[in-house]
Design a protein around this motif. Structure first.
Motif, PDB file in Angstrom:
ATOM      1  N   UNK A 141       0.842  -1.203   0.000  1.00 21.67           N
ATOM      2  CA  UNK A 141       0.000   0.000   0.000  1.00 21.67           C
ATOM      3  C   UNK A 141       0.878   1.254   0.000  1.00 21.67           C
ATOM      4  N   UNK A 142       2.023   1.190   0.701  1.00 23.34           N
ATOM      5  CA  UNK A 142       2.934   2.342   0.745  1.00 23.34           C
ATOM      6  C   UNK A 142       3.532   2.624  -0.627  1.00 23.34           C
ATOM      7  N   UNK A 143       3.869   1.539  -1.345  1.00 20.08           N
ATOM      8  CA  UNK A 143       4.483   1.695  -2.668  1.00 20.08           C
ATOM      9  C   UNK A 143       3.473   2.201  -3.681  1.00 20.08           C
ATOM     10  N   UNK A 144       2.246   1.640  -3.632  1.00 20.61           N
ATOM     11  CA  UNK A 144       1.224   2.017  -4.615  1.00 20.61           C
ATOM     12  C   UNK A 144       0.460   3.250  -4.151  1.00 20.61           C
ATOM     13  N   UNK A 145       1.164   4.369  -4.137  1.00 21.51           N
ATOM     14  CA  UNK A 145       0.551   5.648  -3.814  1.00 21.51           C
ATOM     15  C   UNK A 145       0.808   6.601  -4.961  1.00 21.51           C
ATOM     16  N   UNK A 146      -0.011   7.650  -5.027  1.00 19.93           N
ATOM     17  CA  UNK A 146       0.141   8.637  -6.100  1.00 19.93           C
ATOM     18  C   UNK A 146       1.508   9.306  -6.021  1.00 19.93           C
ATOM     19  N   UNK A 147       1.973   9.567  -4.798  1.00 16.87           N
ATOM     20  CA  UNK A 147       3.266  10.222  -4.630  1.00 16.87           C
ATOM     21  C   UNK A 147       4.384   9.393  -5.279  1.00 16.87           C
ATOM     22  N   UNK A 148       4.418   8.100  -4.955  1.00 21.01           N
ATOM     23  CA  UNK A 148       5.462   7.240  -5.508  1.00 21.01           C
ATOM     24  C   UNK A 148       5.290   7.032  -7.014  1.00 21.01           C
ATOM     25  N   UNK A 149       4.057   7.043  -7.485  1.00 23.53           N
ATOM     26  CA  UNK A 149       3.831   6.915  -8.927  1.00 23.53           C
ATOM     27  C   UNK A 149       4.403   8.119  -9.674  1.00 23.53           C
ATOM     28  N   UNK A 150       4.216   9.311  -9.108  1.00 26.03           N
ATOM     29  CA  UNK A 150       4.768  10.506  -9.756  1.00 26.03           C
ATOM     30  C   UNK A 150       6.296  10.518  -9.685  1.00 26.03           C
ATOM     31  N   UNK A 151       6.852  10.038  -8.570  1.00 22.97           N
ATOM     32  CA  UNK A 151       8.315   9.950  -8.478  1.00 22.97           C
ATOM     33  C   UNK A 151       8.849   8.980  -9.531  1.00 22.97           C
ATOM     34  N   UNK A 152       8.164   7.856  -9.680  1.00 22.95           N
ATOM     35  CA  UNK A 152       8.576   6.862 -10.678  1.00 22.95           C
ATOM     36  C   UNK A 152       8.475   7.438 -12.092  1.00 22.95           C
ATOM     37  N   UNK A 153       7.351   8.147 -12.367  1.00 22.38           N
ATOM     38  CA  UNK A 153       7.161   8.770 -13.685  1.00 22.38           C
ATOM     39  C   UNK A 153       8.233   9.831 -13.929  1.00 22.38           C
ATOM     40  N   UNK A 154       8.583  10.606 -12.883  1.00 18.07           N
ATOM     41  CA  UNK A 154       9.614  11.631 -12.995  1.00 18.07           C
ATOM     42  C   UNK A 154      10.962  11.013 -13.389  1.00 18.07           C
ATOM     43  N   UNK A 155      11.337   9.948 -12.668  1.00 15.76           N
ATOM     44  CA  UNK A 155      12.614   9.272 -12.966  1.00 15.76           C
ATOM     45  C   UNK A 155      12.587   8.642 -14.354  1.00 15.76           C
ATOM     46  N   UNK A 156      11.456   8.004 -14.676  1.00 19.61           N
ATOM     47  CA  UNK A 156      11.321   7.340 -15.977  1.00 19.61           C
ATOM     48  C   UNK A 156      11.422   8.360 -17.111  1.00 19.61           C
ATOM     49  N   UNK A 157      10.817   9.539 -16.908  1.00 21.81           N
ATOM     50  CA  UNK A 157      10.865  10.596 -17.933  1.00 21.81           C
ATOM     51  C   UNK A 157      12.294  11.087 -18.129  1.00 21.81           C
TER      52      UNK A 157
END
Length: 370
Positions: A4-20
């Motif tokens: 649940x901690x990993x699947x949060x909007x905050x972590x999704x945006x961090x992942x998208x930021x790094x991926x971008x």
């Protein structure tokens, strides 16, 4: 919890930021290699050499990389932003009054929780509005019915009193006959007025309780004694027993009287065949438990979940004989809950029990009680 901690909007945006950043850097490096190989060709060498010599490859790569980062960020975040827009549109649709609209919970992150919370809120709001409309309809039906019923006995009373006033009776026997009918009609009229008063005096959220220390045994013992004339008329006896007669609660005595008066009246009204009303007082943890028991006809199991609702009357045929508006138990429930307590009922062939639980008075040092 970790998932649940990993699947949060905050972590999704961090992942998208790094991926971008990774994709933008990769694209720039790939483009750099392509451009470097093209520079060697005579046809393209002029413009490219000018850019490299006058601007520099590094500034160009930074600018292009920044632009690519934004493009990739918009592409990769499109799903989240799209879902956020879908939630926004759903809220707008609900705001227009479409309470049947449900937002699809597409994820387990905060957005999914927001969508589900909005759905739950909408369902509760819809149920509340439906109950309010139902209560309003029932109230209007009650007032219309009672207003109509008020006219009938009043007309009869006026008619018989007019006969008496104008001496239009043969003898004293007929006079007493007219008087008795007027008296019976007056009692019916009084009962109907009580029904209307009962409705208009329903406890509301704005009421202020005057809380005082109350001995629950002494309180109910005294209340039971006040019912002696009614019990005697019904051929019944009230028995009050307590495992501990020193249990104290904090309550508004005036309001609490209303609650238990309704419960005891209900026990007398529907339990006269059993001859007894038992009031049993006990303690359970930090609660004072009061059971009001009658031994009349049981309440059908299908009615039990609804008997505390306003205007609900279990066993319609029996209610029509015994009277009642269906407000007494609703009033009792409202008052008990205002005191932080709970109320419930159970019924079987031998007995019907209405149980209330109220918080006990907190223990205090001698001399500190107000």
């Amino acid at each position: 919890m970790k998932n649940k901690f990993i699947h949060t909007v905050r972590w999704q945006f961090i992942f998208i930021f790094i991926l971008s950043i990774v994709f933008a850097a990769g694209t720039v490096l790939l483009a750099y290699r392509i451009v470097k190989s093209i520079v060697g060709l005579s046809y393209y060498s002029g413009p490219l050499r000018w850019v490299v010599n006058n601007i520099g490859s590094t500034p160009v790569m930074v600018v292009v990389g920044g632009g690519l980062f934004l493009v990739y960020f918009f592409i990769f975040s499109r799903k989240i932003i799209g879902y956020l827009e879908e939630i926004t549109q759903g809220v707008q649709e609900i705001a227009k009054g479409n309470l049947d609209y449900e937002i699809v919970a597409r994820s387990t992150d905060e957005l999914g929780e927001v969508a589900e919370t909005i759905n739950v809120m909408t369902r509760k709001l819809k149920k509340s509005i439906e109950e309010e409309r139902k209560a309003e309809r029932t109230k209007n039906e009650l007032i219309t019915g009672v207003s109509h019923d008020l006219r009938t006995p009043l007309t009869s009373i006026l008619g018989y009193l007019e006969l008496i006033e104008t001496d239009r009776y043969k003898d004293e026997v007929e006079l007493r006959y007219y008087t008795r009918i007027a008296f019976e009609k007056t009692k019916n009229l009084n009962k109907l007025i009580d029904y209307l008063f009962e409705y208009t005096s329903l406890p509301g959220e704005g009421i202020e309780l005057e809380m005082k220390k109350v001995n629950i045994y002494g309180f109910l013992k005294q209340l039971a004694e006040e019912f002696v004339p009614i019990l005697t008329k019904a051929g019944m006896t009230c028995r009050v027993t307590a495992e501990d007669d020193t249990l104290y609660i904090r309550a508004d005595g005036r309001q609490l009287v209303r609650a238990y008066e309704n419960l005891i009246s209900n026990a007398i009204r529907y339990g006269s065949e059993g001859k007894f009303v038992d009031i049993k007082i006990s303690r359970s943890g930090q609660e004072a438990v009061v059971e009001i028991v009658n031994y009349g006809e049981p309440i059908p199991e299908s009615d039990l979940p609804y008997i505390f609702e306003r205007f609900y009357r279990a066993e319609k045929s029996r209610s029509s004989r015994t009277g009642g508006t269906g407000l007494g138990l609703a009033i009792a429930k409202s008052i008990i809950e205002m005191h932080g307590g709970k109320i419930g009922a159970r019924s079987h062939r031998k007995q019907t029990v209405f149980e209330t639980r109220l918080p006990l008075q907190p223990s205090r040092q001698p001399g500190t009680d107000s």
